[in-house]
Design a protein around this motif. Structure first.
Motif, PDB file in Angstrom:
ATOM      1  N   LEU A 165       1.015  -1.064   0.098  1.00  7.41           N
ATOM      2  CA  LEU A 165       0.061  -0.116   0.061  1.00  7.41           C
ATOM      3  C   LEU A 165       0.837   1.202  -0.070  1.00  7.41           C
ATOM      4  O   LEU A 165       0.622   2.381  -0.598  1.00  7.41           O
ATOM      5  CB  LEU A 165      -0.897   0.092   1.271  1.00  7.41           C
ATOM      6  N   SER A 166       2.132   1.034   0.684  1.00 14.48           N
ATOM      7  CA  SER A 166       3.019   2.342   0.778  1.00 14.48           C
ATOM      8  C   SER A 166       3.607   2.633  -0.447  1.00 14.48           C
ATOM      9  O   SER A 166       4.282   3.622  -1.039  1.00 14.48           O
ATOM     10  CB  SER A 166       3.826   2.068   1.992  1.00 14.48           C
ATOM     11  N   THR A 167       3.971   1.642  -1.259  1.00 11.13           N
ATOM     12  CA  THR A 167       4.742   1.566  -2.460  1.00 11.13           C
ATOM     13  C   THR A 167       4.347   1.593  -3.806  1.00 11.13           C
ATOM     14  O   THR A 167       4.646   2.495  -4.539  1.00 11.13           O
ATOM     15  CB  THR A 167       5.811   0.319  -2.312  1.00 11.13           C
ATOM     16  N   LEU A 168       3.390   0.630  -3.951  1.00  8.03           N
ATOM     17  CA  LEU A 168       2.720   0.727  -5.345  1.00  8.03           C
ATOM     18  C   LEU A 168       1.901   1.863  -5.761  1.00  8.03           C
ATOM     19  O   LEU A 168       1.194   2.349  -4.963  1.00  8.03           O
ATOM     20  CB  LEU A 168       1.990  -0.685  -5.468  1.00  8.03           C
ATOM     21  N   LYS A 169       2.150   2.093  -7.230  1.00  9.00           N
ATOM     22  CA  LYS A 169       1.301   3.218  -7.485  1.00  9.00           C
ATOM     23  C   LYS A 169      -0.084   2.838  -7.788  1.00  9.00           C
ATOM     24  O   LYS A 169      -1.112   3.467  -7.663  1.00  9.00           O
ATOM     25  CB  LYS A 169       1.997   3.923  -8.833  1.00  9.00           C
TER      26      LYS A 169
END
Length: 383
Positions: free
Chosen positions: A208-212
């Motif tokens: 959730l924090s990394t993927l666009k």
């Protein structure tokens, strides 16, 4: 008859080394003689100690053969040995050092050799450290090769206490749409269950924090917001995506239940911080007529304090407390006193004056004098 000899090296006072006569007739069923019991115990301990000698004194190591033992004087480091070498403590350290100073063509060779074993190595006690070093030394294309090699193992790795750290490392490095596609195919259909798993929950949070493109995660958790928000680990996932309108609307629909829960109240607080003005009207409708009850409960009082920081909700809450004549109930409860203290600190001058008059009017009627220091503190903020 001559006494029987034994193979055990039992301490004896005889110069011949044989058992004394009194030992031969001794019964193993027990005796009242303390000295004899002690001698028998020494005998057993001595024999056990000899049997275990050389076993417990050595630190256990994970080495499949002498061929891959870096402590072996004949050992020669080879890239083809890396998947086996890194399964021991010293071997993993050796492999990490080699990777850190390797040339691009050597990294390429390591990727080819390690890729078929990656899922297993990421969950290995020592191999996972080598994997993390390799991920950080790879190019984006090489990292994609490694991911494709372990795509069928991503679920099991995410639930492993060691594998989860390796997987979070590679997720944080994601930069290609193809990498995101691998994660989507692997985790789709498992998001809700993994969000409440001890180790896998941290992987979902990293996604959730990394993927666009995290919409595939949102789509799965919508409809399960209450279930996740009431769970210790699921709550952390909800907080990572509370800025999504679908998650926001579902939280609002469960506001009264969540704000009275040990974990759910944190989801509501985070939502209010993120959507202050947008959520004020809906929150007011939820708490209208229930303000006093919510102010004196342990968990919901935290949410009420958060609501007092937004202007429209603050006015509604304070006006309901004053008009309902329920200030006395709050002053008789420790949690209610915390809410009144926050109201005194945040309120506008006219609301502050109304609170001061209401509090001073009811204090003489309250007999719980142990809370008097808190009343004095509240009045000091109102004066």
């Amino acid at each position: 008859m001559e006494p029987r000899k034994t193979r055990l090296d039992v301490p004896t006072n005889n110069s011949s080394g044989s058992f004394p006569e009194d030992f031969i007739g001794r019964s193993w069923d027990g005796t009242n003689n303390t000295t004899r019991s002690s001698s028998r115990s020494d005998l057993i301990h001595a024999s056990v100690s000899q049997c275990l000698s050389g076993i417990l004194d050595e630190e256990p190591s994970l080495s499949y053969s002498e061929e891959f033992d870096p402590n072996n004087p004949d050992f020669e480091f080879s890239i083809t040995n890396v998947p086996f070498l890194c399964r021991s403590k010293s071997g993993s350290k050796r492999a990490q050092q080699f990777i850190a100073r390797s040339r691009p063509e050597e990294i390429e060779h390591i990727v080819e050799v390690v890729s078929p074993h990656l899922g297993e190595l990421m969950s290995d006690l020592y191999g996972n450290y080598m994997c993390q070093t390799l991920f950080q030394s790879c190019s984006a294309r090489q990292r994609l090769t490694l991911l494709n090699g372990m795509k069928d193992d991503l679920i099991s790795v995410s639930k492993n206490p060691r594998g989860t750290h390796s997987l979070q490392t590679v997720i944080r490095l994601a930069s290609l749409p193809e990498e995101e596609a691998v994660y989507q195919r692997a985790f789709q259909g498992h998001i809700v269950r993994l969000s409440m798993e001890t180790n896998a929950s941290h992987v979902i949070q990293s996604l959730l924090s990394t993927l666009k493109n995290r919409h595939f995660i949102i789509r799965e958790i919508v409809g399960h917001i209450r279930e996740l928000a009431l769970d210790k680990l699921g709550l952390c996932v909800i907080k990572k995506c509370v800025n999504d309108p679908q998650v926001f609307n579902e939280l609002l629909g469960q506001a009264i239940v969540l704000m009275q829960d040990p974990y759910g109240n944190y989801a509501l607080q985070h939502m209010i911080d993120t959507w202050q003005e947008e959520c004020s009207f809906q929150i007011i409708n939820c708490i209208k007529g229930k303000v006093v009850q919510l102010c004196i409960q342990k968990y919901s009082s935290n949410v009420m304090e958060k609501c007092l920081k937004e202007e429209r909700m603050r006015r509604e809450i304070i006006n309901e407390l004053i008009a309902g004549g329920k200030i006395q109930v709050l002053l008789g409860c420790p949690y209610g006193c915390y809410v009144l203290r926050t109201a005194a600190l945040e309120a506008e001058p006219e609301l502050r004056e109304g609170l001061r008059r209401a509090i001073t009017a009811v204090i003489p009627q309250i007999h719980q004098k142990k809370l008097k220091p808190r009343w004095d503190e509240i009045l000091s903020y109102l004066s």
